[in-house]
Each structure stands twice: as C-alpha cells, then as structure tokens.
Design a protein around this motif. Structure first.
Motif, PDB file in Angstrom:
ATOM      1  N   ARG A  59       0.961  -1.551   0.229  1.00 14.76           N
ATOM      2  CA  ARG A  59       0.008  -0.181   0.198  1.00 14.76           C
ATOM      3  C   ARG A  59       1.302   1.527   0.645  1.00 14.76           C
ATOM      4  N   ARG A  60       1.959   1.515  -0.389  1.00 14.16           N
ATOM      5  CA  ARG A  60       2.899   2.557   0.348  1.00 14.16           C
ATOM      6  C   ARG A  60       4.072   2.434  -1.043  1.00 14.16           C
ATOM      7  N   GLY A  61       2.960   2.192  -2.378  1.00 13.06           N
ATOM      8  CA  GLY A  61       3.810   1.879  -3.706  1.00 13.06           C
ATOM      9  C   GLY A  61       4.963   3.341  -3.935  1.00 13.06           C
ATOM     10  N   ALA A  62       4.581   4.590  -3.494  1.00 13.76           N
ATOM     11  CA  ALA A  62       5.145   5.376  -3.433  1.00 13.76           C
ATOM     12  C   ALA A  62       6.522   5.831  -2.649  1.00 13.76           C
ATOM     13  N   ALA A  63       7.068   5.120  -1.077  1.00 11.29           N
ATOM     14  CA  ALA A  63       7.924   4.442  -0.513  1.00 11.29           C
ATOM     15  C   ALA A  63       8.952   3.966  -0.803  1.00 11.29           C
ATOM     16  N   ARG A  64       8.305   2.893  -1.949  1.00 13.59           N
ATOM     17  CA  ARG A  64       8.960   1.471  -2.352  1.00 13.59           C
ATOM     18  C   ARG A  64      10.158   1.976  -3.265  1.00 13.59           C
ATOM     19  N   ARG A  65       9.935   3.269  -4.547  1.00 16.53           N
ATOM     20  CA  ARG A  65      10.095   3.720  -5.608  1.00 16.53           C
ATOM     21  C   ARG A  65      11.450   3.701  -5.615  1.00 16.53           C
ATOM     22  N   PRO A  66      11.868   4.452  -4.681  1.00 14.12           N
ATOM     23  CA  PRO A  66      13.430   5.259  -4.843  1.00 14.12           C
ATOM     24  C   PRO A  66      14.243   3.946  -4.570  1.00 14.12           C
ATOM     25  N   ALA A  67      14.391   2.836  -4.542  1.00 16.95           N
ATOM     26  CA  ALA A  67      15.010   1.656  -3.717  1.00 16.95           C
ATOM     27  C   ALA A  67      14.978   1.067  -5.280  1.00 16.95           C
ATOM     28  N   LEU A  68      13.990   0.949  -5.830  1.00 10.31           N
ATOM     29  CA  LEU A  68      14.170   0.029  -7.226  1.00 10.31           C
ATOM     30  C   LEU A  68      14.082   0.877  -8.244  1.00 10.31           C
ATOM     31  N   ILE A  69      13.933   1.969  -8.499  1.00 10.23           N
ATOM     32  CA  ILE A  69      14.776   3.218  -9.665  1.00 10.23           C
ATOM     33  C   ILE A  69      15.809   3.022  -9.670  1.00 10.23           C
ATOM     34  N   ALA A  70      16.705   3.229  -8.374  1.00  8.93           N
ATOM     35  CA  ALA A  70      18.031   3.106  -8.121  1.00  8.93           C
ATOM     36  C   ALA A  70      18.524   2.372  -8.688  1.00  8.93           C
ATOM     37  N   PHE A  71      18.138   0.948  -8.028  1.00 10.68           N
ATOM     38  CA  PHE A  71      18.976  -0.352  -8.450  1.00 10.68           C
ATOM     39  C   PHE A  71      18.555  -0.975 -10.182  1.00 10.68           C
ATOM     40  N   ALA A  72      18.185  -0.358 -10.336  1.00 11.07           N
ATOM     41  CA  ALA A  72      17.544  -0.092 -11.876  1.00 11.07           C
ATOM     42  C   ALA A  72      18.240   0.748 -13.023  1.00 11.07           C
ATOM     43  N   ALA A  73      18.660   1.670 -11.902  1.00 10.28           N
ATOM     44  CA  ALA A  73      19.585   2.855 -12.960  1.00 10.28           C
ATOM     45  C   ALA A  73      20.739   2.172 -12.652  1.00 10.28           C
TER      46      ALA A  73
END
Length: 359
Positions: free
Chosen positions: A73-87
């Motif tokens: 339920r906190r999709g926005a909170a997890r985005r930084p880690a996933l975006i950083a890993f993808a980058a």
C-alpha cells in the motif's frame, strides 16, 4: 463507506500467486546484484579498497530493492530503491557493452604470439608453433618455430584431457598425428596478461581474451603432466581418415578468425571444450548437446558415447589405460630423442599401433 464500496479481500489463490511473483522478482534482483558484483570485482580498474566499497554499496542497493518489493500500500515509498537499482543496472549494462577484446596487451610469454597458417593444397606452413622447454611453471625456455605439414599424411587424432581441479574440470586438447612422425596439438586457452592467472569466475565477466595455440606435445602436454603435475589422459579418437583433414582445417580457421577479430573467453560458452565440439559438429552435424560439454572432465565419456573413441573397450578401460603421467615422468625434459615423450605417453593406449610407440 457503503458496504458495496469495500473492496473484496483477496482470495487465497491470488495471495499465493502474489507471494510467488514477489519471490521470483526478489530472486531476479539478487541474481542481477550478484552479476553486478562480479562485474565490478573483475573489471573495475581502481584500488581494491574502492572496488570492494562499490561491491558492498551495490549489494546493499540490491537488498534494499528486495526489501521494497512486499510493500503493497506504500508504492511511492518503495520507488526510490527500485529506481536506483534499475538505474545502477542500466549503468552496469552500458559498461559491460563497452568492454571490448583486444590484441594489444602485455601478454604472458606462452601466449604472446598467435600462429599463422598458410595452406596451399596439401601443404601447410605454420608460423609461431610453440615449442617451449618447461622445467617448471616459471622456469622455461621460450621457442617459437615455423613448421611445415603435409595434409595427405594426416593419420590420427588423439583427445587429451588434463585435470587440474577435481574430476569435473579438465582442459581439452586435440593432438594430430602424421605418418611421417610429426605431431601437432591445438589448445584453446585464455590469453593471459603478464602476471595474470586463470579464474573460472573471471571467465564469466570478459576478463580474458582467448587464443588458439598450436604447439609441440613436449611443450603443451608435457608442461601439464610434468611441470604442473596435472593428471593427463590420452585417448585415440575413432575418426575416419576422410574427416581428419576438415577437423585440422577447422582449427586453422578458428585461429584465423581469432587473429582477425579478438574474442573473449567464456567459462561456460566459449572455452577449450566447446571449440572442439564446434569444430567436430561442422564435420558431424548431428552431434547432440550434452551437459558434459560444460563439465569438461566428463567430455571423454561423452565422446565415447558417440562412438568417438577406440571401440571394443569399456570407457573405464580406456580411462585407466589412457593415464599418461607415470610414462610421461620417465622422459627427462632434455631427452636427446625429440619424439621420446610422444611415444612414451602412448604406450598401452588402446587403438594405438605398436609402431607409434616403438623406441
């Protein structure tokens, strides 16, 4: 909130499906993290402290991305880690694609030259045939020679396996014999830089170029059986005479391709065993794929199952009688008889005529 607006609870099936999906995603992230750590370990040119620090940071980022996955339920909170890993993964892929093989490095002495073949009809002239005299792994006399061969006199081919790390890992060589007594061995090897040593893991990360070596048996086989103390086995290949020539020429073509366009060694897909299989498959197109092409220590057993070794014997008999080390060590490095080593290692090997081993 009206009852009809309350979303239904997820079914048990959907819940388990979601857990499975998250598990697979986590495994994918961990696999990418492991690959990236290996790439940094074997390719980063900086100091060890900086390299190790980058590995730790990258692995922590991978763990953070895994931890972020179950947050529903906190999709926005997890985005930084996933975006950083993808980058980070994109940056590593860009780096990987930019790593190019080279012909111009400070090569170790034993792979400093690539052989060059000139073929005119039956006549083959090979430049840079290696014939080092090895007293130990680090004590040797370099010698590169030009030799001439008559393809019409090709008479045999032998499979040589040298075990250096347990029963599943071996180095594969092929030795061709001529009826005038000459022999020539082909071996695909990593092209080490000076001071560098082989790493099976490094072979997955474009750490080494590959080179096809043409050498005398007293050099390339003897250094394994005598100087390095590896366990060496020799088998006479059950090859029809008509296929010897295309096999021999296949090795020349492979060497020419590597000389024109360098290529990376790969522990799994482009190594000393796969090159033999690749060349053999051009001659016998229906050779099947098999796990023993990857576990090179069992490659001779694979060849046996395809009818490629001397018939009339069990594989166990061929393996036992093909062990060359006791015979190899009986021949001193400075033996006056240049062919004594080749004759000695073939004594008692099934399929080899007594005339090939006679003093």
């Amino acid at each position: 909130m009206p009852a009809e607006d309350i979303p239904p609870a997820p079914s048990a099936g959907r819940r388990w499906l979601r857990i499975a999906a998250m598990g697979l995603a986590a495994l994918a992230i961990l696999a990418v993290a492991a690959w990236g750590a290996g790439l940094i370990a074997f390719q980063f040119p900086g100091a060890a402290l900086l390299r190790n620090g980058l590995i730790v940071l990258w692995c922590l980022l991978g763990v953070a991305a895994c931890v972020a996955l179950p947050w529903r339920r906190r999709g926005a909170a997890r985005r930084p880690a996933l975006i950083a890993f993808a980058a980070g993964f994109a940056a590593l892929l860009a780096w990987w694609s930019a790593i190019a093989p080279s012909q111009d490095r400070d090569w170790a002495d034993d792979v400093a030259r690539q052989f060059d073949a000139q073929v005119r009809g039956d006549r083959v002239v090979l430049h840079n045939v290696r014939n080092f005299q090895w007293r130990s792994e680090s004590d040797y006399t370099p010698r590169w020679e030009t030799r001439e061969y008559d393809l019409s006199r090709l008479s045999s081919a032998d499979l040589v396996l040298s075990y250096w790390m347990g029963p599943d890992i071996a180095h594969t060589l092929v030795s061709f014999g001529f009826d005038d007594g000459q022999r020539l061995v082909f071996s695909l090897e990593i092209r080490k830089q000076r001071g560098e040593s082989f790493s099976a893991l490094g072979g997955f990360f474009r750490r080494f170029e590959q080179v096809l070596v043409a050498a005398d048996e007293r050099d390339i086989v003897r250094t394994r059986s005598n100087a390095r103390g590896e366990d060496v086995y020799l088998y006479r290949l059950n090859v029809p005479p008509r296929t010897l020539r295309p096999m021999f020429l296949g090795f020349l073509a492979k060497a020419d391709a590597l000389r024109r366009a360098p290529s990376f060694y790969n522990t799994l897909t482009s190594n000393c065993t796969t090159v033999v299989f690749e060349i053999a498959r051009h001659v016998v197109p229906d050779l099947p794929l098999d796990y023993r092409l990857l576990a090179a220590g069992h490659f001779a057993e694979y060849v046996y199952d395809q009818g490629g070794l001397t018939p009339g014997y069990s594989y166990a008999q061929l393996h036992e009688r093909g062990y060359v080390n006791p015979r190899a060590r009986s021949i001193p490095a400075d033996a006056a008889d240049a062919d004594a080593y080749s004759r000695a290692i073939r004594r008692g090997v099934p399929g080899i005529a007594a005339a090939e081993t006679a003093p």
